[in-house]
Scaffold this motif. Structure first.
Motif, PDB file in Angstrom:
ATOM      1  N   UNK A  54       0.674  -1.300   0.025  1.00 18.41           N
ATOM      2  CA  UNK A  54      -0.006   0.332  -0.145  1.00 18.41           C
ATOM      3  C   UNK A  54       0.817   0.839   0.156  1.00 18.41           C
ATOM      4  N   UNK A  55       2.068   0.963   0.992  1.00 18.30           N
ATOM      5  CA  UNK A  55       3.016   2.556   0.838  1.00 18.30           C
ATOM      6  C   UNK A  55       3.122   3.383  -0.756  1.00 18.30           C
ATOM      7  N   UNK A  56       3.380   1.551  -1.207  1.00 23.32           N
ATOM      8  CA  UNK A  56       4.094   1.496  -2.686  1.00 23.32           C
ATOM      9  C   UNK A  56       2.961   1.850  -4.264  1.00 23.32           C
ATOM     10  N   UNK A  57       1.990   1.529  -3.869  1.00 22.66           N
ATOM     11  CA  UNK A  57       0.455   1.855  -4.648  1.00 22.66           C
ATOM     12  C   UNK A  57       0.552   3.594  -3.754  1.00 22.66           C
ATOM     13  N   UNK A  58       0.948   4.643  -2.630  1.00 27.08           N
ATOM     14  CA  UNK A  58       0.417   5.340  -2.201  1.00 27.08           C
ATOM     15  C   UNK A  58       1.454   6.606  -2.762  1.00 27.08           C
ATOM     16  N   UNK A  90       9.404   7.997   3.943  1.00 29.89           N
ATOM     17  CA  UNK A  90      10.144   7.240   3.755  1.00 29.89           C
ATOM     18  C   UNK A  90      11.252   7.422   2.112  1.00 29.89           C
ATOM     19  N   UNK A  91      10.155   7.719   1.568  1.00 26.87           N
ATOM     20  CA  UNK A  91      10.735   7.993   0.149  1.00 26.87           C
ATOM     21  C   UNK A  91       9.809   8.985  -0.577  1.00 26.87           C
ATOM     22  N   UNK A  92       8.753   9.978  -0.261  1.00 29.12           N
ATOM     23  CA  UNK A  92       8.366  10.881  -0.380  1.00 29.12           C
ATOM     24  C   UNK A  92       8.509  12.177   0.537  1.00 29.12           C
TER      25      UNK A  92
END
Length: 619
Positions: free
Chosen positions: A262-266, A428-430
């Motif tokens: 879900x984090x990746x899709x977000x 952590x990614x955005x």
């Protein structure tokens, strides 16, 4: 300190005064009238939510079925055929005209605009926004736009709260509270989710965690929820089958995997929306026409997968019941995603929560194929919560929102795992969320981290300087002139003048003394310091928090102040802006300094003891 009092008695007196003036919170009785206004706003916003939902139903029926009816229906059942492509284009053209000649602030999904009004406009929203935003959103969704009603109702409810606030003599902070009360009231009434509405306000809109704002907002949300039961009925909005109370370690590992996916899709959803916006920015046509291009994408997507059109509550309900096909799941993930990102990037009007729920449920439907069976609709529900937690960066809101939409209390633990991990992934990614990126792109910065300011918990006596030059009040200027000229401590610009009993008589600067001599000549040399000292200097009590000191400096313009004992009035030291940096330096050290405070010790044969760091001793 009085001669007949001991130091211990003085300390007790100071502590008693401190306890009487300081507390856990700074809220005053002003919160009572603000709460009363917030409750009125919450009641009004319940009717605003009803009006918006009725408008969405009306425009959907008019655009797709040619009938005057306000009931919510899905555009997927229309019989327009190829001509259905024209419906979203027509709706988008209307919105473009409304935005250009009415107000550009109706563009977008509502929440960034509400944030911008709070941070930059003194929590003031134009009255016409309260009229244009719900109409434009209803036209957008009713003409097939793949959006939800929550963003528009948050903006519209906030506009209602702001208008009510502007009728009274209120501070900007109080207007902000009432604006957010309207936003929370609208969301509470729309989704029957009063607690989630309050959490969204705290995590995303208030930018503080204080009773002065939490109490009015919570009361507004509660009143709106009560009114909703008479206007729209009870919840839950999406009933689900009963799920197990405990799913075991493998199930929780599955929740962790759901959170990662879900984090990746977000992250991909956020990037896709702003990639579409960047693409529209490069077009050489006026932005008024951009929504029409987005409408073309919606129409084409609707031909391929009609269920992607509109709010999609029926599809969300089907995903949670576990009775949708793989075709529907793939259609939601691919077609809904595409038309949502393109149309939202085009600047049309609509919300993001319902589409996120829908795409999160579809992701959960795919995960059902390989994760342990925990009951129908379990993984779509966890994935919905995780998508909200990752995309909106509001994990507590997502957890409670998923519960209030379904009333399934057994999924709190799985939702906690999935939502927090998705939140961690996107943090952590955005750098920004989908809700704050637009504000940042307009050149503004906001932080959503709440922490106790070090200035709140440190007192003046902890950072004040005591090794300073002090002038006796009974001395004359002639007596101290030589010592001032020979004093090498030129950094001390403020010179406290102290009476024989230690109390503060006033303050002086070297320039004050020079100016007096230049004005009066030799006569000034015979003046006592108590006669020429400035007695209007702002003082600081030793037991006052540094936050109070900073505010006093800001109000008076003085950057150096004497510190006195509250009970006896005795002079204790000086405090300046440089001293306030000590609090920041202490906080910085706590953040950066790493040390081992507990060392392990091993007992070796023969009674020898070796510390962990020195087990291999030198021979």
């Amino acid at each position: 300190m009085p001669k007949n009092s001991s130091p211990q008695a003085g300390n007790k007196s100071e502590a008693k005064l401190r306890n009487e003036t300081l507390g856990d919170f700074t809220t005053t009785r002003r919160v009572i009238p603000i709460s009363a206004l917030a409750m009125v706003i919450g009641f009004l916003c319940a009717f605003v939510a009803l009006a918006l939902l009725r408008l969405i139903g009306l425009f959907t029926n008019l655009f797709y079925f040619g009938r005057w009816n306000t009931s919510l229906v899905s555009p997927a059942g229309n019989h327009l055929g190829i001509f259905s492509v024209l419906v979203p284009i027509a709706g988008a053209l209307i919105i473009g005209v409304m935005a250009r000649y009415g107000s550009e602030r109706i563009r977008g999904h509502g929440i960034p605009e509400a944030i911008e009004s709070i941070l930059l406009n003194g929590s003031r929203i134009e009255p016409k926004i309260a009229l244009l935003k719900p109409i434009s959103s209803a036209i957008s969704i009713g003409s097939g736009g793949p959006f939800g009603a929550e963003g528009p109702i948050i903006m519209t409810g906030g506009a209602v709260g702001s208008m009510v606030a502007q009728l009274f003599h209120l501070t900007s902070a109080e207007r902000k509270t009432l604006l957010v009360a309207g936003a929370a009231g609208g969301m509470s009434a729309t989704f029957a989710a009063p607690v989630a509405a309050v959490l969204l306000a705290v995590e995303l809109l208030l930018f503080e965690w204080k009773p002065r704002s939490l109490i009015p907002v919570a009361l507004a949300s509660a009143v709106a929820a009560v009114a909703r039961r008479y206007l729209l009925g009870f919840g839950p909005l999406f009933p689900v089958p009963t799920h197990p109370l405990f799913i075991g370690p493998m199930g929780l590992l599955g929740c962790a995997l759901v959170g990662i996916l879900a984090g990746g899709l977000s992250a991909l959803l956020t990037v896709s929306v702003y990639a579409a916006e960047d693409a529209f920015q490069r077009l050489r046509i006026h932005w008024m026409w951009w929504p029409a291009l987005g409408g073309l994408a919606i129409g084409a997507g609707g031909l391929i997968f009609p269920q992607a059109l509109g709010v999609g509550y029926d599809t969300i309900g089907g995903l949670l019941q576990g009775n949708v096909t793989t075709h529907v799941i793939l259609g939601v993930l691919l077609v809904k995603w595409f038309i949502w990102a393109v149309s939202l990037g085009s600047g049309t009007s609509g919300g993001v929560l319902a589409p996120l729920l829908m795409m999160g449920g579809a992701l959960g439907g795919l995960e059902t194929m390989f994760l342990p069976n925990e009951g129908a609709g379990f993984w779509p529900l966890i994935s919905m919560g995780a998508i909200l937690g990752g995309t909106m960066r509001s994990p507590f809101t997502s957890i409670v929102f998923a519960f209030e939409l379904t009333h399934d209390a057994n999924v709190f633990l799985p939702l906690l795992v999935g939502s927090v991990i998705a939140h961690a992934f996107t943090v952590l990614t955005l750098k920004r969320s989908i809700l704050t990126e637009k504000v940042a792109r307009r050149g503004y910065h906001l932080s959503r981290e709440y922490a106790v300011d070090p200035l709140e918990i440190l007192f003046a006596h902890e950072v004040m300087r005591t090794s300073i030059a002090v002038l006796p009040a009974a001395s004359t200027i002639a007596q101290i002139q030589a010592s001032l000229n020979s004093d090498h401590r030129q950094k001390q610009r403020l010179l406290p003048v102290v009476n024989a009993d230690g109390t503060l008589a006033g303050v002086l600067t070297r320039n004050d003394i020079r100016d007096r001599i230049n004005q009066e000549g030799d006569a000034a040399l015979q003046r006592t310091l108590s006669d020429v000292a400035r007695t209007n200097a702002s003082e600081v009590h030793s037991d006052e928090p540094l936050r109070v000191v900073v505010y006093r400096m800001a109000e008076t313009g003085f950057t150096r102040m004497p510190v006195v004992d509250r009970a006896s009035g005795k002079f204790l030291g000086l405090i300046s802006l440089d001293d306030l940096l000590k609090a920041r330096a202490r906080h910085l050290e706590e953040e950066r300094r790493r040390e081992r405070t507990l060392k392990l010790r091993f007992f070796l044969p023969g009674g020898q003891v070796a510390e962990e760091n020195n087990i291999s001793a030198n021979p």
